[in-house]
Design a protein around this motif. Structure first.
Motif, short mmCIF file in Angstrom:
data_model
loop_
_atom_site.label_atom_id
_atom_site.label_comp_id
_atom_site.label_asym_id
_atom_site.label_seq_id
_atom_site.Cartn_x
_atom_site.Cartn_y
_atom_site.Cartn_z
N UNK A 362 0.83 -1.21 0.00
CA UNK A 362 0.00 0.00 0.00
C UNK A 362 0.86 1.25 0.00
N UNK A 363 0.34 2.29 -0.62
CA UNK A 363 0.94 3.63 -0.55
C UNK A 363 -0.14 4.65 -0.91
N UNK A 364 0.13 5.89 -0.61
CA UNK A 364 -0.85 6.94 -0.87
C UNK A 364 -0.99 7.14 -2.36
N UNK A 365 -2.25 7.11 -2.84
CA UNK A 365 -2.49 7.22 -4.28
C UNK A 365 -2.65 8.68 -4.67
N UNK A 366 -1.68 9.16 -5.41
CA UNK A 366 -1.74 10.49 -5.99
C UNK A 366 -0.90 10.44 -7.26
N UNK A 367 -1.58 10.44 -8.40
CA UNK A 367 -0.87 10.25 -9.67
C UNK A 367 0.18 11.31 -9.93
#
Length: 492
Positions: A362-367
Motif C-alpha cells: 500500500x501507498x498513498x495514491x496520488x498520480x
C-alpha cells in the motif's frame, strides 16, 4: 661527445683513451721520421709547403682528447668510489649495535643478509672503480694520490666488512634461536586465525548462499581490508622465517580467500551498478516516466548478465551469488513490460487500489506524486496475470466511458427542427416537424447502450448507465407527438 655518461662502462672510456694515446704516439713517430728524412719544407713544382704547424696542431688536438676522456673517467670513478665508501661505513656503524628486542634483531639480521647477498654485486662495482683508476694511472693522468689509495683499498675494506657481518651473525645465534622458536609459535597461531577466517568466510561471507546482496556488498570491502592486514602479517612472518633460517610457511587458505574475494568483487560491482541505476530510476515521478530510459537500462542489464554468465554461471563457488544477482536483474527485466502496460493503459485511482490489494502493498495514491520506487515495491513481476487483468479492465472501462460520453454529448449538441402547432388561429404547442432522423439516432444509441450494458467491465459505470438507458427507452416507446417534450427535457 665529451660529457659524463652515467651508463658508460670503463671499457668504453679506456678504448677512447687508448685510441687517443695511440694517435699521439703515431703522430710523434711520423713527426720524427719526417724530421729525420726530410726538411721542414717540401717543394712541389712552384709551391713550397711547410708541414710543421699542421703536425703540431694535430698533436695538440690528440692530447686534448686524451685529457678530456681522462677527466670524464676520473669524475665517474671518484663519484662511484665515494658512494661505495659511504655504503661500507654505514654498514660498519650499523653492525656495532647490539639488538635485544625482536624488531631490532630483525633489523640487524636484515643488515647481515644484505651484506652477504650484495657481495657479488659490490665486487663488480669495486672492480669497475679499480679499473677506472688503473687506466688513469696507466696513461699518466693527473689524479689525487689519496683517491688512488682509496680505490685500490676498496676490495680489502669490503672483505673486512663481510667478515665482520659473519662474526656478528655467529654472535647472534643464541638470541636467534630464542626468537626463532617465538616465530614458529606465532606462525602456528596465525595459521589458526587464518583457518577460522576461512571457515567464517565460507559460511557467512559475501559468497555464502544465505548472505543478502546488500550485506555481501558491504562484506567485500570489509574482507578486502582484513586481507590487507593478514597479508602484511604474513609477509612479516615469512621475512622472520628467512632471517632465522626456518622453513618458509605457506598459507593456502589466505590465498584462496583473496582469490575468491577478488572474483566476488567483480560480481558485486555489477550488482552495485544495478542497484545504483535502480535507485536513480526510483526517484522518477510516474507522471514523468521515461519509458525509453527503462528500456535502455533493461538492455544494459541483460548484457551485463550475459557477460557475468560466461565467467561465473558454471562455477560452484560463485554460482549462488551469480544467481542472486541474475534474479535481481531478471526481476527488473520482467517488470519493465508490465510498467509499460500500466503507463499506456487507462489506469485510475480505483485500479491502483485494486493493484495494491492484489500485491499486498500500500501507498498513498496520488498520480502526481507516485514515484517509480513505489511501483517497484509492488513487485509487479510476481503478479503479471493480475496486472494484465487490471490493465484490460481499465482499458475496457475507458472504452465504455468514452461511448457514454459520446452519447451524452450528442444530445447536448443536437439541433431540433420545431414548428408551432395551431388549431384554427390559436397556437397550441411546439412540435417536431420531423422525427425520423431523431428516431434513427435514438435507435443507434440504444444499440450502443445495449452493447455497453452487456460488457463485463460495466460495473464501475452502472450509476451513469442506468439513467441514460432509462431515458432512451422511454423516448423510444413514447408516441411521436410526445417525443419532442421528452427529449427536450433530456436536453435541459
Amino acid at each position: 661527445f665529451f660529457f659524463l655518461n652515467r651508463r658508460a662502462t670503463t671499457e668504453i672510456y679506456t678504448e677512447q683513451i687508448v685510441g687517443s694515446v695511440r694517435c699521439v704516439q703515431e703522430t710523434d713517430k711520423h713527426m720524427m721520421v719526417e724530421f729525420e728524412e726530410s726538411a721542414s719544407e717540401r717543394v712541389a713544382s712552384f709551391i713550397s709547403i711547410d708541414f710543421r704547424q699542421v703536425i703540431r696542431a694535430f698533436v695538440f688536438q690528440a692530447k686534448d682528447w686524451l685529457e678530456r676522456h681522462g677527466n670524464v673517467l676520473k669524475s665517474m670513478g671518484d663519484k662511484e668510489l665515494q658512494a661505495i665508501k659511504k655504503e661500507i661505513e654505514d654498514y660498519k656503524e650499523k653492525l656495532k649495535e647490539n639488538p635485544s628486542k625482536i624488531e631490532a634483531l630483525k633489523e640487524m639480521l636484515n643488515i647481515v643478509s644484505d651484506i652477504k647477498n650484495s657481495s657479488m654485486r659490490m665486487e663488480f662495482r669495486i672492480a669497475d672503480v679499480v679499473e677506472k683508476f688503473r687506466t688513469l694511472k696507466m696513461y699518466n693522468q693527473d689524479v689525487n694520490p689519496q683517491l688512488m689509495t682509496d680505490a685500490f683499498s676498496l676490495e680489502e675494506k669490503w672483505k673486512e666488512l663481510v667478515r665482520q657481518a659473519k662474526i656478528k651473525d655467529l654472535r647472534l645465534v643464541t638470541i636467534k634461536n630464542h626468537y626463532a622458536k617465538l616465530t614458529k609459535d606465532e606462525t602456528e597461531a596465525f595459521k589458526g586465525q587464518i583457518r577460522q577466517l576461512y571457515k567464517t568466510y565460507k559460511e557467512k561471507g559475501p559468497g555464502a548462499e544465505e548472505t543478502p546482496l546488500d550485506k555481501g556488498l558491504e562484506q567485500i570491502g570489509y574482507y578486502k581490508q582484513i586481507l590487507q592486514d593478514y597479508n602484511k602479517k604474513k609477509d612479516d612472518l615469512v621475512l622472520a622465517e628467512k632471517l632465522f633460517n626456518l622453513e618458509i610457511s605457506s598459507f593456502p587458505e589466505l590465498v584462496s580467500i583473496e582469490d575468491e574475494n577478488k572474483k566476488l568483487e567483480n560480481l558485486y560491482n555489477v550488482y552495485r551498478d544495478v542497484r545504483n541505476t535502480m535507485s536513480e530510476l526510483s526517484n522518477m515521478l510516474w507522471s514523468k516516466l521515461d519509458l525509453s530510459q527503462l528500456l535502455s537500462n533493461r538492455d544494459k542489464f541483460e548484457r551485463m548478465r550475459r557477460k557475468m554468465g560466461h565467467e561465473f554461471a558454471d562455477s560452484i563457488t560463485y554460482a549462488s551469488t551469480f544467481k542472486k544477482i541474475s534474479d535481481k536483474i531478471q526481476e527488473f527485466i520482467e517488470s519493465v513490460p508490465l510498467i509499460e502496460k500500466l503507463k499506456a493503459g487507462s489506469i485510475t485511482d480505483r485500479h491502483w487500489e485494486k493493484l495494491m490489494k492484489e500485491t499486498g502493498k500500500t501507498f498513498e495514491i496520488n498520480l502526481k506524486t507516485i514515484t517509480l520506487e513505489q511501483v517497484f515495491a509492488l513487485e509487479l513481476q510476481n503478479y503479471s496475470d493480475k496486472v494484465d487483468e487490471i490493465v484490460t479492465e481499465a482499458n475496457n472501462e475507458a472504452k465504455n466511458e468514452t461511448e457514454l460520453n459520446k452519447i451524452e454529448q450528442a444530445w447536448k449538441t443536437l439541433l431540433f427542427d420545431l414548428g408551432m402547432y395551431k388549431k384554427g388561429n390559436e397556437n397550441k404547442s411546439w412540435v417536431l416537424k420531423g422525427v425520423d432522423e431523431v428516431k434513427l439516432i435514438l435507435e443507434d444509441q440504444l444499440t450502443n447502450l445495449q452493447q455497453v450494458a452487456s460488457s463485463r467491465y460495466i460495473s464501475a459505470l452502472v450509476t451513469r448507465l442506468r439513467p441514460v438507458s432509462y431515458t432512451h427507452l422511454r423516448a423510444h416507446e413514447t408516441p411521436e407527438h410526445l417525443v419532442c417534450r421528452l427529449l427536450l427535457e433530456k436536453k435541459k
